[in-house]
Design an enzyme around this catalytic site. Structure first.
Site, PDB file in Angstrom:
ATOM      1  N   LYS A  47      30.208 -14.839  -4.672  1.00  0.00           N
ATOM      2  CA  LYS A  47      31.665 -14.712  -4.563  1.00  0.00           C
ATOM      3  C   LYS A  47      32.368 -15.738  -5.458  1.00  0.00           C
ATOM      4  CE  LYS A  47      31.206 -11.222  -2.019  1.00  0.00           C
ATOM      5  NZ  LYS A  47      30.745 -11.129  -0.661  1.00  0.00           N
TER       6      LYS A  47
HETATM    7  C1  LIG Z   1      30.442 -10.120   0.500  1.00  0.00           C
HETATM    8  C2  LIG Z   1      31.254  -9.156   1.262  1.00  0.00           C
HETATM    9  C3  LIG Z   1      31.292  -9.165   2.665  1.00  0.00           C
HETATM   10  C4  LIG Z   1      30.362 -10.007   3.506  1.00  0.00           C
HETATM   11  O1  LIG Z   1      30.487 -11.349   3.277  1.00  0.00           O
HETATM   12  P1  LIG Z   1      29.364 -12.346   3.841  1.00  0.00           P
HETATM   13  O2  LIG Z   1      30.019 -13.695   3.703  1.00  0.00           O
HETATM   14  O3  LIG Z   1      28.158 -12.208   2.968  1.00  0.00           O
HETATM   15  O4  LIG Z   1      29.097 -11.992   5.251  1.00  0.00           O
HETATM   16  C5  LIG Z   1      32.157  -8.296   3.309  1.00  0.00           C
HETATM   17  N1  LIG Z   1      32.935  -7.454   2.627  1.00  0.00           N
HETATM   18  C6  LIG Z   1      32.925  -7.405   1.283  1.00  0.00           C
HETATM   19  C7  LIG Z   1      33.841  -6.455   0.576  1.00  0.00           C
HETATM   20  C8  LIG Z   1      32.071  -8.242   0.564  1.00  0.00           C
HETATM   21  O5  LIG Z   1      32.037  -8.164  -0.779  1.00  0.00           O
END
Ligand SMILES: *Cc1c(COP(=O)(O)O)cnc(C)c1O
Length: 378
Positions: free
Chosen positions: A184
């Site tokens: 991210k």
């Molecule tokens: C990465 C992601 C998640 C989940 O995030 P985590 O921190 O890995 O639990 C949820 N929704 C979207 C759209 C994502 O890209």
């Protein structure tokens, strides 16, 4: 596989390493003062009234569904073109995910018209996902939600630091859910943050995050409390000081790194328009200030996507697909989960390819990606 140009890459330097060492030397590792600092700085950066750090964004989405009052048998409208965690969170509380279609080829976000078409007497909430960090049409979505008495939850996993009309994404609905997973825009390895403007909701989220307990180990360590009550069925969704320390350093770089992503996205748009005009890059119109989390593209209809991705791979360039739509997964078989027309989702999902994008990407590397894509299509 050692990619010459990976899909994404992190920006970790001596700041994060020093911050982690400081925490380890402090001998206090679970949620405490560093996490409080991280939450305050995140709230200040995004303009959120409350920021509550959690173990990941999936946990954040789960807690968001609980505080939204979503219960077993309720329906929650969300896009199918998202990561599976968005829908799983709905199922954790026994509710039914109802998949809405996207706006179209140039906008992969949930369509307000499709939300409206999927509302029933059982609809309780809407979860929007700001795809790649481009804002959903929040004014229209909030208006629809108000008209039907629905709660709006924002999956802002792609959108930390993005804004629409000067308001941070994640701050439009009742609760915003941010992710600090490794790929991210800012990362703590695993981690997440809840944002809310509502004092009572924030109190409940803090309580649910830590077993429903009225005091933390940290409070007792500081001598503020000897015992505690348990007032709710809570979870252990806490972050820790090590990851919070990384998060503070990552947050300090986020504005600069998001700006870099926007610059690189512009370079891609110009270069692809010139050399590979048959490939379309969505979100060509402004949708607020995007965090440009990923670079989605659409191949021309009829292109063999696997062959295209293989040709890129042969040149050391990693690509990906965002996303295989949730309603096509085995665990989400069509017959079990209601939805209307998802033809735009299905069309886009069949042609989408995500190209490399991260702050450390260089202009020459973009040129290589574009030239390789052009060759792959001819
Ligand atoms: C990465 C992601 C998640 C989940 O995030 P985590 O921190 O890995 O639990 C949820 N929704 C979207 C759209 C994502 O890209």
């Amino acid at each position: 596989m050692a990619w010459q140009i990976p899909l994404s890459d992190i920006d970790i330097g001596p700041e994060e390493i020093d911050a982690v060492q400081k925490v380890l030397k402090s001998r206090w590792l679970t949620m405490g003062a560093v996490t409080q600092g991280f939450e305050q700085e995140f709230a200040r950066f995004t303009g959120a009234r409350h920021a509550i750090a959690v173990t990941n964004a999936t946990a954040a989405l789960h807690l968001a569904c609980i505080v939204a009052g979503v219960q077993a048998g309720d329906e929650v409208i969300l896009p199918s073109l998202t990561f599976v965690a968005t829908a799983n969170a709905v199922r954790y509380v026994g509710a039914v995910p109802v998949f809405a279609d996207i706006e179209g080829e140039d906008n992969f976000n949930i369509s307000p018209d499709s939300i409206r078409q999927n509302i029933t007497a059982r609809t309780k909430a809407v979860i929007v996902v700001h795809y790649a960090g481009y804002a959903c049409d929040m004014p229209r979505i909030i208006a629809i939600a108000n008209e039907f008495g629905l709660v709006v939850i924002e999956d802002a996993a792609h959108a930390t630091g993005a804004r629409l009309k000067g308001i941070s994404l994640g701050n439009w609905g009742l609760v915003g859910c941010h992710s600090f997973f490794s790929n991210k825009n800012m990362t703590t390895g695993e981690g997440g943050m809840l944002a809310t403007q509502d004092d009572a909701v924030a109190d409940r989220l803090r309580n649910l995050r830590s077993h429903g307990m009225t005091s933390l180990t940290w409070d007792r360590h500081q001598g503020h409390a000897y015992t505690y009550d348990v007032t709710d069925l809570g979870f252990n969704y806490r972050i820790d000081e090590i990851r919070s320390a990384i998060g503070r350093e990552q947050l300090a770089k986020l504005g600069k790194n998001n700006a870099r992503r926007r610059t690189l996205t512009e370079m891609y748009r110009e270069s692809l328009a010139e050399f590979v005009p048959e490939m379309n890059i969505p979100f060509s119109h402004t949708h607020g200030e995007s965090s440009c989390h990923i670079l989605p593209s659409l191949l021309p209809a009829g292109t063999n996507r696997n062959q295209f991705m293989d040709a890129m791979k042969a040149q050391g360039i990693q690509t990906s697909i965002h996303y295989p739509p949730i309603h096509t997964f085995h665990a989400y078989r069509l017959e079990n989960f209601p939805h209307g027309d998802l033809s735009k989702t299905e069309d886009v999902a069949s042609r989408e390819v995500t190209l490399p994008l991260y702050p450390g990407l260089q202009e020459e590397q973009i040129a290589r990606v574009v030239q390789t894509a052009a060759a792959a299509l001819r």
